[in-house]
Motif scaffolding. Sequence first.
Motif, PDB file in Angstrom:
ATOM      1  N   ALA A 537       0.860  -1.185   0.000  1.00  0.00           N
ATOM      2  CA  ALA A 537       0.000   0.000   0.000  1.00  0.00           C
ATOM      3  C   ALA A 537       0.893   1.230   0.000  1.00  0.00           C
ATOM      4  O   ALA A 537       1.784   1.362   0.841  1.00  0.00           O
ATOM      5  CB  ALA A 537      -0.924  -0.003   1.214  1.00  0.00           C
ATOM      6  N   GLY A 538       0.662   2.117  -0.977  1.00  0.00           N
ATOM      7  CA  GLY A 538       1.478   3.326  -1.084  1.00  0.00           C
ATOM      8  C   GLY A 538       0.620   4.570  -1.165  1.00  0.00           C
ATOM      9  O   GLY A 538      -0.535   4.527  -1.604  1.00  0.00           O
ATOM     10  N   ALA A 539       1.179   5.688  -0.743  1.00  0.00           N
ATOM     11  CA  ALA A 539       0.458   6.959  -0.794  1.00  0.00           C
ATOM     12  C   ALA A 539       1.451   8.093  -1.031  1.00  0.00           C
ATOM     13  O   ALA A 539       2.651   7.966  -0.745  1.00  0.00           O
ATOM     14  CB  ALA A 539      -0.325   7.194   0.493  1.00  0.00           C
ATOM     15  N   ARG A 540       0.918   9.198  -1.540  1.00  0.00           N
ATOM     16  CA  ARG A 540       1.741  10.375  -1.808  1.00  0.00           C
ATOM     17  C   ARG A 540       0.878  11.632  -1.646  1.00  0.00           C
ATOM     18  O   ARG A 540      -0.257  11.678  -2.137  1.00  0.00           O
ATOM     19  CB  ARG A 540       2.303  10.334  -3.232  1.00  0.00           C
ATOM     20  N   TYR A 541       1.443  12.611  -0.964  1.00  0.00           N
ATOM     21  CA  TYR A 541       0.831  13.945  -0.907  1.00  0.00           C
ATOM     22  C   TYR A 541       1.783  14.919  -1.579  1.00  0.00           C
ATOM     23  O   TYR A 541       2.961  15.007  -1.208  1.00  0.00           O
ATOM     24  CB  TYR A 541       0.571  14.380   0.532  1.00  0.00           C
ATOM     25  N   THR A 542       1.297  15.630  -2.583  1.00  0.00           N
ATOM     26  CA  THR A 542       2.133  16.537  -3.372  1.00  0.00           C
ATOM     27  C   THR A 542       1.628  17.960  -3.239  1.00  0.00           C
ATOM     28  O   THR A 542       0.415  18.211  -3.305  1.00  0.00           O
ATOM     29  CB  THR A 542       2.119  16.142  -4.860  1.00  0.00           C
ATOM     30  N   ASP A 543       2.544  18.877  -3.068  1.00  0.00           N
ATOM     31  CA  ASP A 543       2.243  20.311  -2.999  1.00  0.00           C
ATOM     32  C   ASP A 543       3.111  21.005  -4.048  1.00  0.00           C
ATOM     33  O   ASP A 543       4.325  21.146  -3.872  1.00  0.00           O
ATOM     34  CB  ASP A 543       2.543  20.835  -1.596  1.00  0.00           C
ATOM     35  N   ASP A 544       2.489  21.399  -5.160  1.00  0.00           N
ATOM     36  CA  ASP A 544       3.194  22.061  -6.260  1.00  0.00           C
ATOM     37  C   ASP A 544       2.815  23.530  -6.317  1.00  0.00           C
ATOM     38  O   ASP A 544       1.623  23.887  -6.279  1.00  0.00           O
ATOM     39  CB  ASP A 544       2.829  21.426  -7.614  1.00  0.00           C
ATOM     40  N   ASN A 545       3.820  24.390  -6.426  1.00  0.00           N
ATOM     41  CA  ASN A 545       3.601  25.831  -6.587  1.00  0.00           C
ATOM     42  C   ASN A 545       4.382  26.303  -7.808  1.00  0.00           C
ATOM     43  O   ASN A 545       5.587  26.039  -7.922  1.00  0.00           O
ATOM     44  CB  ASN A 545       4.065  26.586  -5.339  1.00  0.00           C
ATOM     45  N   LYS A 546       3.686  27.016  -8.702  1.00  0.00           N
ATOM     46  CA  LYS A 546       4.296  27.406  -9.968  1.00  0.00           C
ATOM     47  C   LYS A 546       4.083  28.893 -10.220  1.00  0.00           C
ATOM     48  O   LYS A 546       3.024  29.444  -9.885  1.00  0.00           O
ATOM     49  CB  LYS A 546       3.696  26.589 -11.125  1.00  0.00           C
ATOM     50  N   LYS A 547       5.104  29.503 -10.828  1.00  0.00           N
ATOM     51  CA  LYS A 547       5.039  30.920 -11.180  1.00  0.00           C
ATOM     52  C   LYS A 547       5.528  31.106 -12.610  1.00  0.00           C
ATOM     53  O   LYS A 547       6.407  30.382 -13.071  1.00  0.00           O
ATOM     54  CB  LYS A 547       5.907  31.762 -10.236  1.00  0.00           C
ATOM     55  N   LEU A 548       4.952  32.092 -13.278  1.00  0.00           N
ATOM     56  CA  LEU A 548       5.350  32.401 -14.653  1.00  0.00           C
ATOM     57  C   LEU A 548       5.415  33.897 -14.841  1.00  0.00           C
ATOM     58  O   LEU A 548       4.480  34.629 -14.480  1.00  0.00           O
ATOM     59  CB  LEU A 548       4.355  31.805 -15.655  1.00  0.00           C
ATOM     60  N   LEU A 549       6.534  34.341 -15.397  1.00  0.00           N
ATOM     61  CA  LEU A 549       6.680  35.728 -15.824  1.00  0.00           C
ATOM     62  C   LEU A 549       6.948  35.699 -17.316  1.00  0.00           C
ATOM     63  O   LEU A 549       8.006  35.233 -17.758  1.00  0.00           O
ATOM     64  CB  LEU A 549       7.835  36.417 -15.082  1.00  0.00           C
ATOM     65  N   GLY A 550       5.974  36.135 -18.102  1.00  0.00           N
ATOM     66  CA  GLY A 550       6.090  36.079 -19.551  1.00  0.00           C
ATOM     67  C   GLY A 550       6.169  37.457 -20.167  1.00  0.00           C
ATOM     68  O   GLY A 550       5.577  38.426 -19.659  1.00  0.00           O
ATOM     69  N   ALA A 551       6.915  37.568 -21.265  1.00  0.00           N
ATOM     70  CA  ALA A 551       7.127  38.856 -21.922  1.00  0.00           C
ATOM     71  C   ALA A 551       6.031  39.135 -22.943  1.00  0.00           C
ATOM     72  O   ALA A 551       5.507  38.231 -23.596  1.00  0.00           O
ATOM     73  CB  ALA A 551       8.481  38.885 -22.605  1.00  0.00           C
ATOM     74  N   ARG A 552       5.670  40.403 -23.078  1.00  0.00           N
ATOM     75  CA  ARG A 552       4.765  40.825 -24.131  1.00  0.00           C
ATOM     76  C   ARG A 552       5.495  40.852 -25.475  1.00  0.00           C
ATOM     77  O   ARG A 552       6.710  40.938 -25.530  1.00  0.00           O
ATOM     78  CB  ARG A 552       4.219  42.229 -23.832  1.00  0.00           C
ATOM     79  N   GLY A 553       4.725  40.802 -26.534  1.00  0.00           N
ATOM     80  CA  GLY A 553       5.326  40.905 -27.850  1.00  0.00           C
ATOM     81  C   GLY A 553       5.935  42.279 -28.078  1.00  0.00           C
ATOM     82  O   GLY A 553       5.310  43.302 -27.805  1.00  0.00           O
ATOM     83  N   THR A 554       7.174  42.306 -28.530  1.00  0.00           N
ATOM     84  CA  THR A 554       7.857  43.583 -28.786  1.00  0.00           C
ATOM     85  C   THR A 554       8.249  43.734 -30.255  1.00  0.00           C
ATOM     86  O   THR A 554       8.966  44.667 -30.610  1.00  0.00           O
ATOM     87  CB  THR A 554       9.120  43.692 -27.913  1.00  0.00           C
ATOM     88  N   LEU A 555       7.791  42.828 -31.102  1.00  0.00           N
ATOM     89  CA  LEU A 555       8.156  42.872 -32.506  1.00  0.00           C
ATOM     90  C   LEU A 555       7.644  44.166 -33.154  1.00  0.00           C
ATOM     91  O   LEU A 555       6.455  44.505 -33.064  1.00  0.00           O
ATOM     92  CB  LEU A 555       7.564  41.658 -33.238  1.00  0.00           C
ATOM     93  N   LEU A 556       8.572  44.898 -33.766  1.00  0.00           N
ATOM     94  CA  LEU A 556       8.284  46.144 -34.481  1.00  0.00           C
ATOM     95  C   LEU A 556       7.695  47.226 -33.583  1.00  0.00           C
ATOM     96  O   LEU A 556       7.034  48.162 -34.054  1.00  0.00           O
ATOM     97  CB  LEU A 556       7.350  45.886 -35.670  1.00  0.00           C
ATOM     98  N   VAL A 557       7.927  47.100 -32.261  1.00  0.00           N
ATOM     99  CA  VAL A 557       7.481  48.103 -31.297  1.00  0.00           C
ATOM    100  C   VAL A 557       8.654  49.031 -30.997  1.00  0.00           C
ATOM    101  O   VAL A 557       9.780  48.563 -30.785  1.00  0.00           O
ATOM    102  CB  VAL A 557       6.979  47.428 -30.005  1.00  0.00           C
ATOM    103  N   PRO A 558       8.444  50.351 -30.951  1.00  0.00           N
ATOM    104  CA  PRO A 558       9.551  51.258 -30.634  1.00  0.00           C
ATOM    105  C   PRO A 558      10.201  50.931 -29.303  1.00  0.00           C
ATOM    106  O   PRO A 558       9.555  50.445 -28.375  1.00  0.00           O
ATOM    107  CB  PRO A 558       8.875  52.638 -30.603  1.00  0.00           C
ATOM    108  N   GLY A 559      11.515  51.180 -29.217  1.00  0.00           N
ATOM    109  CA  GLY A 559      12.223  50.968 -27.974  1.00  0.00           C
ATOM    110  C   GLY A 559      13.104  49.731 -28.004  1.00  0.00           C
ATOM    111  O   GLY A 559      13.368  49.144 -29.058  1.00  0.00           O
ATOM    112  N   GLN A 560      13.543  49.340 -26.809  1.00  0.00           N
ATOM    113  CA  GLN A 560      14.476  48.233 -26.655  1.00  0.00           C
ATOM    114  C   GLN A 560      14.109  47.433 -25.423  1.00  0.00           C
ATOM    115  O   GLN A 560      13.543  47.946 -24.461  1.00  0.00           O
ATOM    116  CB  GLN A 560      15.913  48.768 -26.511  1.00  0.00           C
ATOM    117  N   GLY A 561      14.452  46.142 -25.427  1.00  0.00           N
ATOM    118  CA  GLY A 561      14.266  45.302 -24.261  1.00  0.00           C
ATOM    119  C   GLY A 561      12.873  44.711 -24.165  1.00  0.00           C
ATOM    120  O   GLY A 561      12.049  44.831 -25.075  1.00  0.00           O
TER     121      GLY A 561
END
Length: 926
Positions: A537-561
């Motif tokens: 008999a086996g058991a598992r308790y899992t606690d997952d925490n996830k974060k995401l930081l995603g960039a906006r599209g900058t194609l052909l947009v004035p500026g840098q970065g």
Amino acid sequence: MAQDAPGTAATTQPAAPAGPSTQTQAPTAQVEDQASQTAPAEDNVTGIQDIIVTAQKRSETLQDVPIAVSAFSEQSLRAQGLDGASNLVQSIPNVSFQRRGTRNNFQIRGIGTQLSALSGDDGVGVHQNNVPLTSNRLGEAEFFDVERVEVLRGPQGTLYGRNATGGVVNVITNKPTSEFSGSATVELGNYGSARYFGYINAPITDTLNLRVAGFGLQRDGYVENLLTGGDLDSRNIFSGRITLGFEPSSTVRAYFMYEGFSENDNRSAAARKQLCLKDPGPSSINGVATGATQVAFTAGCQQVGVYGDNVYGTTNQLSTFSGILARQFGIQPRDSLENKFVSRDLRETEVVGRPLFRAVSDLFTFSGEIDIAEGLTISSLTSYNENHDDRLGDATGGYSSVTFPISPLLPNGLATSAQMGVSDRLRYDNGLFNDNKQFSEELRLQSSFDGPFNFNVGGIYLKYKAHSITYVNSTVIDTLARAISARGGTPIYIDPNPFPDFTGHNYFQNNSYFDLESAAVLGELYYELTDTLKVTAGARYTDDNKKLLGARGTLLVPGQGLSFFPEQETSFREVTGRLNVDWSPVLSFTDKTLIYASVSRGYKGGGFNSPLVAEVGLPAEFEPEFVNALEVGTKNTLANGRLILNVTGFYYDYTNYQIARSVNRSSFVQNIDTTVAGVEFEGIAEPIDGLRINANIGYLHTKITEGEVVDTFYRTQGDPTYVYANGTNGGCILNAAGVATALQNPAVTPVLLGDNACKGPATFRTALATRIPAATAATLTAGIYDYGPNVAFFSNGSAEGVLQDLEGNELPNAPKLTISVGAQYGFDLGDSGWNATIRGDYYRQSRSFARYNNAFFDDVRPWSNINASLIFARPDDDWSVLLFVKNLQNKANIVGFEIADENLGAYRTLAVTDPRLLGVAVTKGF
């Protein structure tokens, strides 16, 4: 003496050299001779010896393990030439492997590895020495100096560090011993192949031992680049491993290991054959000629498979992201691959420049065990892993047949790009760049009491950080960036670096930073009800925490970065487990029999879709998946150890199974329900001394029970009510009758050519109203965007496509039948001290589908493979020589394919078996 596997190594024999993928040895793989790990041999005993495995985190013979597991000792890996994960496919029932451009998908019973870099969870968990590797080199690295490779089938969360709903691949490396020894192998073959590996094991003190192992591979590519005359898909790989073993007493054991991997060659998705039946777009819609707007309705390639005589064309570049911009701004009004065809040889292609593939990884592990009392051990497993890779190459689909015309944006017909140089025609580059870091710590308390009760319990903490960049550039985009900057105002920063620094706005990039923090408590309890009946008999308790930081599209947009979306965060907390009963009856007609049944529940965490997907109105997250798995099996040894017969049956019920497709130049993962059922037969017989015959048969039936999707490459589903339209963010569907009416008004032509159709009715109506009265524009727009039921929409009001009901469809890359048969015969060469083993292997898999859509163009036909080898060994001197041939018939088998993103042209990219390979390998041990 005990009967050794012909041509493989016993404790006094040299290991057979690495070489051919003489596949299909399982269940030789499952019951392969491992004299150094089994009970001492006794005189006058014949039969097939059993391998020792740790699939259940304790040492036991494989025929005593009540789960479906295949295990390959170092001897069997070398004798069969199983040099990497892709070779295992033809040695284990119901397993498949696909190279998917920048990803590799190892599937067990139809369940594969991760679909998204923004998940951090795998359907098949990859481990090394029990360390879970969220990012790994399973698809690129080769096995060297390993004790064994274990492949467990089915959910494994109660014992292994991460949730694996499909199974686990665990590579266990050799540990240092107190005896001085070593081995060196040199293998040479066609295509300029040179493979070297070896090890040295040396005692340093009475309690400290060192083992150093290394591997190198250089070879030419199997694909010819017709533009340069050179080759593609070459290998230049080096890997090394240092392991220190420390055993100050009989109750304390510790190991430190460092492994480094480096690759720098032209392995690339661009080296894979691309096929297409060009789609010019409809010449008329509902009887109305499309005229100049024909290119606004092309999908790049028509809906065809990969086996026809008509698929050796090229995509219509006017359907691609750059092609749409090029026609819109007058840079290239024609299909730049006009009248272009590709070679019919699947090992010939056209690639501008040399693709780049660079990969580096470093893995540090520390494991320790202390026997704190009689029958009680506490263990710790600590790891730190870094992976970095750069993948960059041409994605044009062939050398453009049409040059740029003279135009206001290109007055001399030449486009200049820091990344691609000066070009007189359209070119694409794309790439993927990853940096991943992982730390994990696992603690366990395990018992080995003499009584009926035992346990194995513990916990694991894992921290994983991933930075991923998807990159697409073209000579057209760079030209537009320069033109926009020249108009004044805030300029667009144009990256001047030949290798992009990803701060420029003259190329598309999907940039994301992903964090996973996971903790779990897990374990199993074991109870012997009787001498022959046991319960787990086996058991598992899992606690997952996830974060995401995603960039906006900058194609052909004035500026840098970069500019970022708000950070996303989600968490999942789940309880899973398993119950297993195994019975070892004493039967008159078998030497040993094991019968087992188990029920288990597995979990695979949810995750994030790219913010670019959420930007068009689709869900920003996908749900975790769950599987309820039932498995029954029996393992039998018969005929005084000369016959092994193992049979396994299984049934999986999946909820929220994760599938992926392309949306807005990003991967979009959604959930469906499915079932998986099958039977696996594994047998090996040794009817006379020296002759061994083995067979594997896998039957797999997968069925999607619930789920609706839009097929990105068949959006209309053949419904004549609608017509496909292309756009710079991907395609959409429009009402065919409404489009036919609108086409009769000349004012509609520039609006359609201006990439407005898939931007929604509001944008289309506004653009049209600048040319005709607002009321007329509104009426025409309403007709174009008139949809019936069973249609999915983007947030801008345009229709993504007709919904396809997946019920009854099969999972992709899951052939119903896999068959492998092998035979070998070993004999002495007189009194010379040499022996020889000749071996042949045959593998075949049945028809499957490349995609879960199961469209009429998704077929992957049955394919087969034959390998052969001849091994000479002189045990007294530790010499062995191997002659081998792989793919004896030299077939270019198509084992799968992908369809490229719409914005790259929707061409079919093939996965093809390696050509016929010949070689010789020499091993010397000392």
